[in-house]
Scaffold this motif. Sequence first.
Motif, PDB file in Angstrom:
ATOM      1  N   ARG A  70      41.787  27.647  41.544  1.00  0.00           N
ATOM      2  CA  ARG A  70      40.528  27.499  42.288  1.00  0.00           C
ATOM      3  C   ARG A  70      39.357  27.627  41.309  1.00  0.00           C
ATOM      4  O   ARG A  70      39.351  28.528  40.457  1.00  0.00           O
TER       5      ARG A  70
ATOM      6  N   ALA B  35      32.572  44.341  38.479  1.00  0.00           N
ATOM      7  CA  ALA B  35      31.852  43.787  39.633  1.00  0.00           C
ATOM      8  C   ALA B  35      32.210  44.480  40.949  1.00  0.00           C
ATOM      9  O   ALA B  35      31.335  44.758  41.754  1.00  0.00           O
TER      10      ALA B  35
ATOM     11  N   TYR C 202      35.652  33.154  37.292  1.00  0.00           N
ATOM     12  CA  TYR C 202      35.674  34.609  37.187  1.00  0.00           C
ATOM     13  C   TYR C 202      36.702  35.051  36.140  1.00  0.00           C
ATOM     14  O   TYR C 202      36.420  35.900  35.292  1.00  0.00           O
TER      15      TYR C 202
ATOM     16  N   ASP D  78      42.807  37.843  48.586  1.00  0.00           N
ATOM     17  CA  ASP D  78      42.283  36.493  48.345  1.00  0.00           C
ATOM     18  C   ASP D  78      42.067  36.238  46.856  1.00  0.00           C
ATOM     19  O   ASP D  78      42.221  35.118  46.383  1.00  0.00           O
ATOM     20  N   LEU D  79      41.712  37.302  46.151  1.00  0.00           N
ATOM     21  CA  LEU D  79      41.485  37.159  44.714  1.00  0.00           C
ATOM     22  C   LEU D  79      42.805  36.887  43.995  1.00  0.00           C
ATOM     23  O   LEU D  79      42.867  36.094  43.065  1.00  0.00           O
TER      24      LEU D  79
ATOM     25  N   ALA E 245      41.851  42.755  51.976  1.00  0.00           N
ATOM     26  CA  ALA E 245      41.843  41.303  52.208  1.00  0.00           C
ATOM     27  C   ALA E 245      41.154  40.582  51.054  1.00  0.00           C
ATOM     28  O   ALA E 245      41.595  39.515  50.620  1.00  0.00           O
ATOM     29  N   ALA E 246      40.048  41.176  50.552  1.00  0.00           N
ATOM     30  CA  ALA E 246      39.335  40.562  49.434  1.00  0.00           C
ATOM     31  C   ALA E 246      40.237  40.497  48.208  1.00  0.00           C
ATOM     32  O   ALA E 246      40.317  39.464  47.535  1.00  0.00           O
TER      33      ALA E 246
ATOM     34  N   ASN F  11      31.278  39.299  53.222  1.00  0.00           N
ATOM     35  CA  ASN F  11      32.296  38.366  53.709  1.00  0.00           C
ATOM     36  C   ASN F  11      33.574  39.043  54.222  1.00  0.00           C
ATOM     37  O   ASN F  11      34.373  38.413  54.899  1.00  0.00           O
TER      38      ASN F  11
ATOM     39  N   GLY G 127      28.662  41.197  47.927  1.00  0.00           N
ATOM     40  CA  GLY G 127      29.215  39.918  48.362  1.00  0.00           C
ATOM     41  C   GLY G 127      30.516  40.135  49.135  1.00  0.00           C
ATOM     42  O   GLY G 127      30.759  39.498  50.170  1.00  0.00           O
ATOM     43  N   ILE G 128      31.332  41.051  48.648  1.00  0.00           N
ATOM     44  CA  ILE G 128      32.587  41.373  49.330  1.00  0.00           C
ATOM     45  C   ILE G 128      32.286  41.967  50.697  1.00  0.00           C
ATOM     46  O   ILE G 128      32.888  41.587  51.711  1.00  0.00           O
TER      47      ILE G 128
ATOM     48  N   ILE H 212      35.339  34.337  32.679  1.00  0.00           N
ATOM     49  CA  ILE H 212      34.292  35.284  32.264  1.00  0.00           C
ATOM     50  C   ILE H 212      34.928  36.631  31.902  1.00  0.00           C
ATOM     51  O   ILE H 212      34.587  37.259  30.895  1.00  0.00           O
TER      52      ILE H 212
ATOM     53  N   ALA I  56      36.123  28.639  41.452  1.00  0.00           N
ATOM     54  CA  ALA I  56      35.290  29.849  41.370  1.00  0.00           C
ATOM     55  C   ALA I  56      36.095  31.023  40.809  1.00  0.00           C
ATOM     56  O   ALA I  56      35.641  31.751  39.935  1.00  0.00           O
ATOM     57  N   VAL I  57      37.315  31.192  41.317  1.00  0.00           N
ATOM     58  CA  VAL I  57      38.127  32.304  40.837  1.00  0.00           C
ATOM     59  C   VAL I  57      38.525  32.077  39.376  1.00  0.00           C
ATOM     60  O   VAL I  57      38.574  33.008  38.577  1.00  0.00           O
TER      61      VAL I  57
ATOM     62  N   VAL J 163      30.517  41.724  34.872  1.00  0.00           N
ATOM     63  CA  VAL J 163      31.467  41.078  35.776  1.00  0.00           C
ATOM     64  C   VAL J 163      32.794  41.853  35.823  1.00  0.00           C
ATOM     65  O   VAL J 163      33.427  41.950  36.875  1.00  0.00           O
TER      66      VAL J 163
END
Lengths: 101, 506
Positions: free
Chosen positions: B312, B205, B318, B227-228, B223-224, B216, B212-213, B321, B314-315, B202
């Motif tokens: 958030r 990643a 991450y 957002d992170l 931008a990814a 989306n 996945g990036i 982890i 999900a983040v 991870v």
Amino acid sequence: MAVRAVDRRGWRYRGNVAVRVLAATVGAYGVASCLAMAVARLGAGGRIDAVIAGTLCAYLAVPAVAIWAFVARGPWRAWGGVVVLAALFGGLAWMIGPPAR
Amino acid sequence: MSAIREGMRQVMAWLHGWTGLALGWVLFVMCLAGTMSVFKPEISRWMRPEATASAGRIEAIAAATNWLASSARGSTGWYLTAPDDRANVVEATYDKGGDYVARALDPVSGAPVARETLGGEFFYRLHFELELPYPWGRWLASIAALAMLTALVTGIIAHRRIFRDFFTFRPRKGQRSWLDGHNALGVLALPFHLMITFSGLVTLASLNMPWGIVANYGNDLAAAFHDLAPGAVDRPAAGRPATLAPIAPMLREAERRFGGAPFSRVSIANPGDVASVVTVYRSDAAQIGATVAEVSFDGPSGRVIGAWSEARPAVGTYAVIYGLHMGRFAGGLLRWLYFLGGAMLTLAVASGMILWVVKRRERAPLSLANRIVERLNVGIIAGVPIGFAAYLCVNRLLPIGLIDRAQQEVTIALDAAGIALLAAIAVPPRLGWPLLLGVLALLCFAAPVVGGGLSYLSQALARGDAMLPMADALLIGVALTALACMRAVTRKRPEIRRPARARAIA
């Protein structure tokens, strides 16, 4: 099973293993990538949340597909599984399309 | 058990063995360097024995930025890590004439400390970059980690009796003993092994699983990343010079916004420019999640221009982890458990590779390929630690003002490991094992002593600093272990050989 069923010497056996090794490496990574994309586009929450969910799932697909590649009854059957899964996940991602925004 | 289940186990054992063989040597280097990295700040302190000044994190960062303002003027970014209860210097990375340089800055004067060294950073970088250029080292590390994940899962399935292996060890029985040891090392810390392998993947990643990036965000990586970390302020340089406002008030404001929790890292983008941005990150020492809060300031005015605290799910997952892999939250006993878990994984990899050879040797005389594997095993399992020990010795021996001193240390460490590997390939393992283990013992005995080591020890004792004496004691412990292994190898070898040879004759 299948690995043991064939004679362990000779090019037939080596070819069998080589085809499976490809399925377990390139194939497994391909399935994992398609799964990452499918979950990323399926996922609820924000764009980035779904990306993370997809990425975390994807790693688990690698050992699973690698194992499948060696327990499948034959080397081409192993690839069959890889192609079906990749098509399923890839097709799902493609049908959903990129998120708006 | 049905025939199919038995077959499944055999296939899993086969896959486990070959996966381990394919990447075992890489995994050994990664696991050993990663285990060392648990004590990265302590290793750095051991390797900079003259740097004993200490200052609070805010004063230290202020001193560092003052020095950088005069010495790294044209840089596009300074990345600083503050001292804490483990590290006693400011670790600074910045670009100078297109090259990134890393310097340890004195927390009081802000100038680089005299003994230029990478310290523990060498082990940390080696752990996932393997001394290969970007991105190849990280790719190889990712592939090795995926192989490790597969090896762990197949190892579990191949097992008949996971629980009983907790308590099984039959010493001095050749293959049986190696298998029991390998199983115990793998099974006892299995949750750690799974956690550290998965979380390691991870951490890389964005390189090893970017799909996945891509799905989306397409090509819009920026931008990814935005957002992170939505708090990050990305402002291009304006090209007009300005001076940085005093940094201490910004650091204090950031800590106030962290609810009193300390900061650990500070980045200053385009220092000396009117558009400079100071970003202060919350320390990872107080919670598992890595980099869960940050505050950004306008450089010239010191005004807050961005702040973010991760909430958030999900983040946050991450971040947890990621933080679990870095283990920066782990203090005291937990830190030692990280070290123990890493050491067990390293030994599991090493014993697995030895088992590959032992198993085949007991069945029939070794093929040429397996004789090469046997020698490479000696070269990696004993040679890589020789390189690490040489790194520590050379740190004490190279003159202080030497040009490019930090890089020289690394070069000598890699050369030492390389020579050890070549020696192991050149001589039969019967000689290779004791020879390399003896050299390793010698280097570990030497490291605390050479280059005025004993005076650093007495100074540390006078200061009441327990870290340096403990590290010296650990080195002596490794040396004694290497000697014990050397004796075991020279004594046990003929015993194992005899039945194999007897069978070959019959």
